[in-house]
Design an enzyme around this catalytic site. Sequence first.
Site, PDB file in Angstrom:
ATOM      1  N   LYS A 238       0.873  -1.182   0.000  1.00 13.02           N
ATOM      2  CA  LYS A 238       0.000   0.000   0.000  1.00 13.02           C
ATOM      3  C   LYS A 238       0.902   1.222   0.000  1.00 13.02           C
ATOM      4  O   LYS A 238       1.439   1.603   1.037  1.00 13.02           O
ATOM      5  CB  LYS A 238      -0.875  -0.039   1.258  1.00 13.02           C
ATOM      6  CG  LYS A 238      -2.202   0.644   1.174  1.00 13.02           C
ATOM      7  CD  LYS A 238      -2.209   2.129   0.939  1.00 13.02           C
ATOM      8  CE  LYS A 238      -2.034   3.043   2.105  1.00 13.02           C
ATOM      9  NZ  LYS A 238      -1.959   4.478   1.650  1.00 13.02           N
TER      10      LYS A 238
ATOM     11  N   THR B  69       5.101   8.344  13.493  1.00 13.06           N
ATOM     12  CA  THR B  69       5.025   7.629  14.770  1.00 13.06           C
ATOM     13  C   THR B  69       3.575   7.454  15.230  1.00 13.06           C
ATOM     14  O   THR B  69       3.203   6.383  15.742  1.00 13.06           O
ATOM     15  CB  THR B  69       5.886   8.365  15.817  1.00 13.06           C
ATOM     16  OG1 THR B  69       7.253   8.269  15.384  1.00 13.06           O
ATOM     17  CG2 THR B  69       5.770   7.745  17.191  1.00 13.06           C
TER      18      THR B  69
ATOM     19  N   GLU C 205       8.976   1.368  11.136  1.00  9.30           N
ATOM     20  CA  GLU C 205      10.045   2.370  10.950  1.00  9.30           C
ATOM     21  C   GLU C 205       9.370   3.724  11.008  1.00  9.30           C
ATOM     22  O   GLU C 205       8.585   4.061  10.121  1.00  9.30           O
ATOM     23  CB  GLU C 205      10.702   2.179   9.578  1.00  9.30           C
ATOM     24  CG  GLU C 205      11.452   0.890   9.419  1.00  9.30           C
ATOM     25  CD  GLU C 205      12.716   0.853  10.241  1.00  9.30           C
ATOM     26  OE1 GLU C 205      13.331   1.908  10.442  1.00  9.30           O
ATOM     27  OE2 GLU C 205      13.073  -0.235  10.723  1.00  9.30           O
TER      28      GLU C 205
ATOM     29  N   CYS D 185      13.418  10.804   6.735  1.00  7.95           N
ATOM     30  CA  CYS D 185      13.334  10.496   8.171  1.00  7.95           C
ATOM     31  C   CYS D 185      14.706  10.631   8.830  1.00  7.95           C
ATOM     32  O   CYS D 185      14.792  10.858  10.033  1.00  7.95           O
ATOM     33  CB  CYS D 185      12.767   9.103   8.378  1.00  7.95           C
ATOM     34  SG  CYS D 185      13.669   7.855   7.462  1.00  7.95           S
TER      35      CYS D 185
ATOM     36  N   GLU E 260       8.875  16.432  15.055  1.00 11.21           N
ATOM     37  CA  GLU E 260       9.379  16.223  13.701  1.00 11.21           C
ATOM     38  C   GLU E 260       8.681  17.187  12.736  1.00 11.21           C
ATOM     39  O   GLU E 260       7.469  17.131  12.564  1.00 11.21           O
ATOM     40  CB  GLU E 260       9.104  14.776  13.275  1.00 11.21           C
ATOM     41  CG  GLU E 260       9.795  14.413  11.999  1.00 11.21           C
ATOM     42  CD  GLU E 260       9.480  12.991  11.556  1.00 11.21           C
ATOM     43  OE1 GLU E 260       8.316  12.572  11.672  1.00 11.21           O
ATOM     44  OE2 GLU E 260      10.400  12.314  11.069  1.00 11.21           O
TER      45      GLU E 260
HETATM   46  P1  NDP Z   1       1.984   8.370   7.536  1.00  6.69           P
HETATM   47  O1  NDP Z   1       2.227   7.679   8.811  1.00  6.69           O
HETATM   48  O2  NDP Z   1       0.894   9.378   7.483  1.00  6.69           O
HETATM   49  O3  NDP Z   1       1.663   7.344   6.369  1.00  6.69           O
HETATM   50  C1  NDP Z   1       2.505   6.271   6.006  1.00  6.69           C
HETATM   51  C2  NDP Z   1       1.691   5.247   5.249  1.00  6.69           C
HETATM   52  O4  NDP Z   1       0.726   4.656   6.132  1.00  6.69           O
HETATM   53  C3  NDP Z   1       0.878   5.821   4.096  1.00  6.69           C
HETATM   54  O5  NDP Z   1       0.799   4.877   3.063  1.00  6.69           O
HETATM   55  C4  NDP Z   1      -0.465   6.054   4.745  1.00  6.69           C
HETATM   56  O6  NDP Z   1      -1.501   6.164   3.825  1.00  6.69           O
HETATM   57  C5  NDP Z   1      -0.584   4.801   5.599  1.00  6.69           C
HETATM   58  N1  NDP Z   1      -1.531   4.900   6.703  1.00  6.69           N
HETATM   59  C6  NDP Z   1      -2.033   6.011   7.297  1.00  6.69           C
HETATM   60  N2  NDP Z   1      -2.909   5.669   8.287  1.00  6.69           N
HETATM   61  C7  NDP Z   1      -2.930   4.319   8.327  1.00  6.69           C
HETATM   62  C8  NDP Z   1      -3.607   3.358   9.134  1.00  6.69           C
HETATM   63  N3  NDP Z   1      -4.445   3.725  10.113  1.00  6.69           N
HETATM   64  N4  NDP Z   1      -3.390   2.058   8.902  1.00  6.69           N
HETATM   65  C9  NDP Z   1      -2.547   1.665   7.929  1.00  6.69           C
HETATM   66  N5  NDP Z   1      -1.888   2.511   7.118  1.00  6.69           N
HETATM   67  C10 NDP Z   1      -2.062   3.829   7.318  1.00  6.69           C
HETATM   68  O7  NDP Z   1       3.371   8.979   7.128  1.00  6.69           O
HETATM   69  P2  NDP Z   1       3.668   9.909   5.918  1.00  6.69           P
HETATM   70  O8  NDP Z   1       3.257   9.266   4.634  1.00  6.69           O
HETATM   71  O9  NDP Z   1       3.159  11.263   6.274  1.00  6.69           O
HETATM   72  O10 NDP Z   1       5.267   9.894   5.931  1.00  6.69           O
HETATM   73  C11 NDP Z   1       6.015  10.739   6.713  1.00  6.69           C
HETATM   74  C12 NDP Z   1       6.452  10.026   7.965  1.00  6.69           C
HETATM   75  O11 NDP Z   1       7.179   8.862   7.657  1.00  6.69           O
HETATM   76  C13 NDP Z   1       7.410  10.882   8.774  1.00  6.69           C
HETATM   77  O12 NDP Z   1       7.028  10.898  10.125  1.00  6.69           O
HETATM   78  C14 NDP Z   1       8.751  10.178   8.634  1.00  6.69           C
HETATM   79  O13 NDP Z   1       9.630  10.320   9.689  1.00  6.69           O
HETATM   80  C15 NDP Z   1       8.330   8.766   8.461  1.00  6.69           C
HETATM   81  N6  NDP Z   1       9.374   8.025   7.780  1.00  6.69           N
HETATM   82  C16 NDP Z   1      10.127   7.131   8.484  1.00  6.69           C
HETATM   83  C17 NDP Z   1      11.162   6.451   7.887  1.00  6.69           C
HETATM   84  C18 NDP Z   1      11.967   5.441   8.635  1.00  6.69           C
HETATM   85  O14 NDP Z   1      12.666   4.643   8.001  1.00  6.69           O
HETATM   86  N7  NDP Z   1      11.928   5.416   9.940  1.00  6.69           N
HETATM   87  C19 NDP Z   1      11.493   6.684   6.471  1.00  6.69           C
HETATM   88  C20 NDP Z   1      10.638   7.625   5.830  1.00  6.69           C
HETATM   89  C21 NDP Z   1       9.603   8.267   6.464  1.00  6.69           C
HETATM   90  P3  NDP Z   1      -1.988   7.640   3.395  1.00  6.69           P
HETATM   91  O15 NDP Z   1      -0.839   8.278   2.696  1.00  6.69           O
HETATM   92  O16 NDP Z   1      -3.120   7.363   2.504  1.00  6.69           O
HETATM   93  O17 NDP Z   1      -2.383   8.356   4.653  1.00  6.69           O
END
Ligand code: NDP
Length: 483
Positions: free
Chosen positions: A173, A228, A248, A282, A385
């Site tokens: 997804k 997070t 992650e 990130c 963040e």
């Molecule tokens: P989100 O947590 O909003 O979304 C990540 C993914 O999860 C998206 O595909 C999102 O879909 C999906 N999602 C959202 N809600 C749910 C749910 N309830 N159940 C299952 N899936 C869900 O993060 P962002 O896309 O905004 O990305 C930015 C974040 O990612 C930052 O906090 C960053 O630090 C972190 N990150 C961490 C990394 C690491 O390796 N630790 C690397 C890169 C980023 P949708 O987009 O449709 O909401």
Amino acid sequence: MEKIRHYIGGELVDPVSGRWLDNIDPATAEVYSEVPDGDERDAARAVLAAERAFPDWSARSAEERSRHLLRIADLLEANLDRLARAECVDNGKPLHLARSLDIPRAVANFRFFATAILHFHSESHATDQLAINYTLRRPRGVAGCISPWNLPLYLLTWKVAPAIATGNTAVAKPSEITPMTAYLLSELCREAGLPPGVLNVVHGLGGKVGAALVSHPKVAAVSFTGGTATGAEIARSAAPLFKKLSLELGGKNPNVVFADADQGEVIRTSLRSSFQNQGQICLSGSRIFVERPAYEAFVERFVTETRKLRVGDPLEPGTDQGALVSRAQYDKVLSYIDLARKEGGRILCGGGRPSSLPDRCRNGYFLEPTVITGLDVASRVNQEEVFGPVVTVTPFEGEDEVVAWANGTEYGLSASLWTENLPRAHRVAERIHSGTVWINCWMLRDLRVPVGGMKASCVGREGGEEALRFFTEPKNGCIRVPG
Ligand code: NDP
């Protein structure tokens, strides 16, 4: 207008609902394609397809699975230009970054796990003269792979490649904000002849299709990268079902500069660690701490170099900084810049929209790279963040102070440390609570090493053996040796 479609059971299909969401080019703020507004029915279809494909795929030899992954890698590489352009338009990142980082890394992810699986060995333990234990590692079944928008194809393939290399089938997804390269990957998997159902890609909102995947009883393992707060929600729904989870999450990474460091190299790399990908990585070093004797000179030089970064059309070759990924992200980052002002910070450069943007980009989500000083380490801007082109710079007096500050957030993903003093490098690296410490570098990656973080940044680790282990279930056999 191009319609993105789900990839389920080897076919490109419309969402069951018949509904689509707008996909926006962040450099122009215009809708340029449509993405399925998937829901639990699409997730269920994809899981069923993955479940059906599992017995055959998991029974194939590692060599055969490896060949499939290598074919996909070759096709990704052959389509580098097309994929890089798609990533640039979908995400707002500079085209040259997508060409040199995102897409080559997606190719490398497939190649790395295609060959890693050939060397993944089982273990055995001789128990004195009594028995021999042998440990087999079996694929878990259907894996759910949920990835964010900042490094779309790079992070999606970082999960999908080890999942299917180890014999699982997968449902991925991508973020609905950046779905295009996942869609192009679906097309390339068809071209590569990947058996139907081995990889499925469902599109749509996280709260609908993502959540449905996490709570689906037939999804045995979930690998998630994102924020997070989302990670906590996923953990809440997956835990009662005893799913295997790899999370992650976010970071608020310190970039610690001692006065004895090579300041030229520090400035060059800190510009990247602060602003590459518009600061939406990130692992970005968003809190810079500089030892007092070097502080004034560092700030002056860093601000001078930051002002030289060219913010503009991501498709132009000379652009250093493209657009932020979405209106919501743009508003969020701006709100943190306002907060920094309220918290007493000094904006030394940036802080708003660039004054000159090409006509095509006049409505896009562009922000100048922003450097802030004068904030307390406990301020919200130094604790939360921001995930944008915003860094704070703070002077420190000695090792104890900077270690306390580096460790003083809920996160612990990565850190950079700059010094020519090797004993100090080891000492400070040892005391910093983060999954990765880069010494005199940043983002120097080896796909074999464990990646992840401490505290609220992570559950589990990705990378190399860690990923192969996450996607497999150990089973121990014990044979008694007759006396
Ligand atoms: P989100 O947590 O909003 O979304 C990540 C993914 O999860 C998206 O595909 C999102 O879909 C999906 N999602 C959202 N809600 C749910 C749910 N309830 N159940 C299952 N899936 C869900 O993060 P962002 O896309 O905004 O990305 C930015 C974040 O990612 C930052 O906090 C960053 O630090 C972190 N990150 C961490 C990394 C690491 O390796 N630790 C690397 C890169 C980023 P949708 O987009 O449709 O909401």
